[in-house]
Motif scaffolding. Sequence first.
Motif, PDB file in Angstrom:
ATOM      1  N   LEU A   1       0.835  -1.204   0.000  1.00  0.00           N
ATOM      2  CA  LEU A   1       0.000   0.000   0.000  1.00  0.00           C
ATOM      3  C   LEU A   1       0.866   1.249   0.000  1.00  0.00           C
ATOM      4  CD1 LEU A   1      -2.783   1.354   0.186  1.00  0.00           C
ATOM      5  CD2 LEU A   1      -2.657   1.093   2.673  1.00  0.00           C
TER       6      LEU A   1
ATOM      7  N   TYR B   1     -16.786   7.756   3.125  1.00  0.00           N
ATOM      8  CA  TYR B   1     -15.538   8.282   2.565  1.00  0.00           C
ATOM      9  C   TYR B   1     -15.231   9.611   3.222  1.00  0.00           C
ATOM     10  CZ  TYR B   1     -12.025  10.060  -0.639  1.00  0.00           C
ATOM     11  OH  TYR B   1     -10.863  10.569  -1.165  1.00  0.00           O
TER      12      TYR B   1
ATOM     13  N   ASN C   1      -6.123   3.947   5.361  1.00  0.00           N
ATOM     14  CA  ASN C   1      -7.354   3.145   5.340  1.00  0.00           C
ATOM     15  C   ASN C   1      -8.492   3.801   6.100  1.00  0.00           C
ATOM     16  OD1 ASN C   1      -4.773   1.661   5.365  1.00  0.00           O
ATOM     17  ND2 ASN C   1      -6.005  -0.104   4.794  1.00  0.00           N
TER      18      ASN C   1
ATOM     19  N   VAL D   1     -11.559   5.149   3.992  1.00  0.00           N
ATOM     20  CA  VAL D   1     -12.496   4.307   3.255  1.00  0.00           C
ATOM     21  C   VAL D   1     -13.031   3.230   4.194  1.00  0.00           C
ATOM     22  CG1 VAL D   1     -12.845   2.933   1.172  1.00  0.00           C
ATOM     23  CG2 VAL D   1     -11.060   4.702   1.207  1.00  0.00           C
TER      24      VAL D   1
ATOM     25  N   ASP E   1      -5.719  -3.297   3.223  1.00  0.00           N
ATOM     26  CA  ASP E   1      -4.703  -2.901   2.250  1.00  0.00           C
ATOM     27  C   ASP E   1      -4.953  -3.583   0.912  1.00  0.00           C
ATOM     28  OD1 ASP E   1      -3.604  -1.593   4.388  1.00  0.00           O
ATOM     29  OD2 ASP E   1      -1.649  -2.568   4.283  1.00  0.00           O
TER      30      ASP E   1
ATOM     31  N   THR F   1      -7.713  -4.691  -0.417  1.00  0.00           N
ATOM     32  CA  THR F   1      -8.859  -4.116  -1.130  1.00  0.00           C
ATOM     33  C   THR F   1      -8.471  -2.805  -1.802  1.00  0.00           C
ATOM     34  OG1 THR F   1     -10.419  -5.149   0.412  1.00  0.00           O
ATOM     35  CG2 THR F   1     -11.227  -3.276  -0.876  1.00  0.00           C
ATOM     36  N   LEU F   2      -7.722  -1.973  -1.087  1.00  0.00           N
ATOM     37  CA  LEU F   2      -7.274  -0.701  -1.650  1.00  0.00           C
ATOM     38  C   LEU F   2      -6.338  -0.919  -2.827  1.00  0.00           C
ATOM     39  CD1 LEU F   2      -6.669   1.296   1.650  1.00  0.00           C
ATOM     40  CD2 LEU F   2      -8.288   1.930  -0.145  1.00  0.00           C
TER      41      LEU F   2
ATOM     42  N   THR G   1      -7.216   8.332  -5.440  1.00  0.00           N
ATOM     43  CA  THR G   1      -7.662   7.635  -4.237  1.00  0.00           C
ATOM     44  C   THR G   1      -9.176   7.728  -4.052  1.00  0.00           C
ATOM     45  OG1 THR G   1      -7.097   9.614  -2.924  1.00  0.00           O
ATOM     46  CG2 THR G   1      -5.462   7.854  -3.038  1.00  0.00           C
TER      47      THR G   1
ATOM     48  N   ALA H   1     -10.778   5.249  -6.349  1.00  0.00           N
ATOM     49  CA  ALA H   1     -10.624   3.907  -5.786  1.00  0.00           C
ATOM     50  C   ALA H   1     -11.668   3.648  -4.701  1.00  0.00           C
ATOM     51  CB  ALA H   1      -9.215   3.736  -5.221  1.00  0.00           C
ATOM     52  N   ALA H   2     -11.908   4.639  -3.851  1.00  0.00           N
ATOM     53  CA  ALA H   2     -12.926   4.485  -2.799  1.00  0.00           C
ATOM     54  C   ALA H   2     -14.310   4.264  -3.404  1.00  0.00           C
ATOM     55  CB  ALA H   2     -12.931   5.723  -1.903  1.00  0.00           C
TER      56      ALA H   2
ATOM     57  N   ILE I   1     -14.587   0.785  -4.768  1.00  0.00           N
ATOM     58  CA  ILE I   1     -14.764  -0.187  -3.686  1.00  0.00           C
ATOM     59  C   ILE I   1     -16.208  -0.212  -3.211  1.00  0.00           C
ATOM     60  CG2 ILE I   1     -14.177  -0.627  -1.262  1.00  0.00           C
ATOM     61  CD1 ILE I   1     -11.322   0.413  -1.985  1.00  0.00           C
TER      62      ILE I   1
END
Length: 454
Positions: A21, A92, A101, A104, A113, A115-116, A140, A143-144, A147
Motif C-alpha cells: 500500500l 468516505y 485506510n 475508506v 490494504d 482491497t485498496l 484515491t 478507488a474508494a 470499492i
Amino acid sequence: MFASLSSNTATTDTPNSQSSLTEWLDYMQQIHVSAIDMGLSRVLPVAEYLGVVQSAKDDAYVFTVAGTNGKGSTTAVISAMCQAAGYKTALYQSPHLSCFNERVRINGDMVSDETLIAAFSKVEDARLQCELTLSFFEMTTLAALLIFAEADCDVWVLEVGLGGRLDVVNIIDPDMAVITNIGIDHVDWLGDNVEAIGAEKAGILRDGITLIYGDTEMPNSVQQLIKTHHATCYQVGQNFSYHIEDTQIWQYSNAAVTLQLPRPALSLINTANALSAVLASPLNVDISAIENALQTVKLAGRFDARELADRHWLFDVAHNEQGVNFLLAQLVPLWQQHISSQPDNQPNKKTGTIKMLFSMLGDKDIEMVVQSLSDPQLPISNWFIAEIDHPRAATIEQLQNALSAHVDPAHIQVFSDLQQATHTVIDNSQPQDLIVVCGSFHTIGEALSTLEAH
C-alpha cells in the motif's frame, strides 16, 4: 483539453498487485504535476470507464457533505445512523490521521490494504486507457468509489475534500446534500470571501434535491443556487433546532418531531445537521437506531480527549477561525472541569497548566489561530512547535513569526520534527497538565503515530 499522459507523468515504476500500500500511495503522489488540481474534466472519463458514476446512481442512496468545518463529524454521524438501521453503509472521509485506510470504511470498518491495492490497480489501468493523469486525491477517491460500488453498498456517505463544485466527489450525483457552514478557508482555490466560497460549496446541488444547511447565515450565492436548482432547503434556526438539556441529554426539533436524545461525543450542531439529513431522506431509520448511533459514534481528532503516556491529551484539527472558535467554546469549560477534578489531597491541586503542541500548514492564517488560542481563560504555559512532514508545511520561521506577537518567546520551544516535540512535551509536563494538540490533521497524525510507538 485533457492533460496528456506523456507531459505530466513522472518517471517512476508503476506498482502492481504485489506491491505494498505504501508503494502505491508513494507512486500516486508522483504521477501528476500538482497535489491539488481542481476540475472534473480529467477525472470524469476515468470514472465513467470504471462505471462508478452509474453504480451510485442506480444502486445507492448518496449523502454528499460539504462545508468549511464539521464535515468529518457530520459524515460520521450520518454513517453511524444508517449503519445502525441495518443499511450497508459506505463512508468516505479525508484526510486521514494515522492510516490511509481510515478514509475508506464499510459499516464502520476500514477496508484492507489488499482491497485498496486492487482498486488502485483498476483505477490506474483505467487512467492509462483514457490517456490521462490524475492527482493523488483523484486517484484515491476514485478507488474508494469503486470499492463502494463493488461492495454493493446501500448508502454512500461522501465528504467533499475541497470546495464542492470542482471536487472529485462531485462526479457522483447526491440524493441529499449537506453544507455544514461557510467560512474563509482555502482562499487560493475557493476565493477570499463567503460569496465566492459559498458558490463553490453549493456546487454539490442538483435539480430538485434537498439541502441541509447548518448555519444561521447563508450567503446570497447559496440562496441563488437553491433557487436555480429548485432545491428544498432545511436550515438550522429556521427549519430545525437543538439545545442542551443536561450533560447526558439534548433535544432536537423540527416541524414534525421533537426528540430527547443521548449526547454524542461529537459537536451537537454537526449531529443536528446529520440527523436532519437522515430524517429528510426516504431511508427507514427509527429512533432506536438514532439512539444507538449517538451512543457509539466517535471521530478521531475532533475534540478528542485521551489518556496516553500518563498524560491528559486533547486532539483537535482546528486550523481556521470557525474551527478554533468551536475548540475554545468547548475547551474553556473542559479545562475548568479538569482542574476542579484534582483530588483534594493532592498538594499541587489546581496548579496544572496547558501545554500546546502546535503546527500548521503554511497556507493557513496562522497568526489568527494563535491569537484566538491565546485566550486569557486558558493558562497555556508553553508552546511546543515543529514543522509538519508535508510539502505545504509552515516553516519554523512562519510559526515563530505568528507566535511572536502573542506569546512570550521564553514560552516557545522549537523542535526539528513533531516526533521530538511530542516526546519533549511528555517529559516537560505533569499528570495534572493538559496537552492540547492542534493546528492541522497532519499535526495530530504525527503526534498520534509517535504516541503509539511510545
